[in-house]
Design an enzyme around this catalytic site. Sequence first.
Site: not given
Length: 295
Positions: A170, A276, A146, A241, A267, A244
């Site tokens: 995150k 995806y 990110r 992004h 994730h 990514r």
Amino acid sequence: MNETINDYLHFLLIERGLSENTIKSYHQDLAEFANYLSKEHVDRFKDVNARIILNYMKYMKENGKARNSIIRFISTMRKFFKYLLRFHYIKNDPMIKIDTPKQAQHFPSVLTTKEVDRLLNTPDTNDKYGIRDRAIFEVMYATGLRVSEMVHLKMDNLHLEMGIIQTLGKGDKERIIPIGTQAIKWINFYVSSSRSKLLKNRRSDYLFLNAHGGGLSRQSIWQKIKHYVALAGINKDVTPHTLRHSFATHILENGADLRIVQELLGHSDISTTQIYTHISHEHLNQSFNKYHPRA
């Protein structure tokens, strides 16, 4: 109302440990809602009811807010009013009467491998800034980091002799990511040729530096990508992004397992990664239509 909002944001920071970017997102939603309430002569959150919230959602739609922005607003309000109820700012939660609209399906923009090559080859690598920018793009495409992870990447996060880097994603979750030989080559070239020139006898832990020897901002990387995309003649809406997304899509198209991609992207829920697979299926359909004699 502003004081209540500030108390809530402080609670998110101290008690919940949310990231600065997440708190900014909550702040924006709450500040816009408080401004609307002020125009409607509502000056206390205890006076907000479901009708007011529905009217504001209608107001958002009429003023061009995207469906997903409205869904985000509802999510923000659910958490905010639960907080108000818990700490006795209000007696009733108006959000229990509000349904969440179905989220619009959004497929992220992806570059082709040829477009990625064009973008990577655009910076002028005879220039200290061009070398830095090439290294940035190589790392983003090689790792799927990110942009917030990129700007916080530090020298001691690099373990290039082992072909890996560390990052905090995150929720301050650490992950170890393999990095390819091309990205390693450009990091080493940047560190040996450009980084010391950007430092100008200063000290910094950050890998990628600006012209003053400090760390880059998220906005500066966004602007650099826009600049080089235009120079490369790529007619797509490309953001940090996008690299990514392209990283994830291309390794899936080349046979990577979805669980591996989930780990690489950081994730927490595989359902986030599954977007995806739709892109990869589209790639399969295009390949079928192009190469099958009876397609």
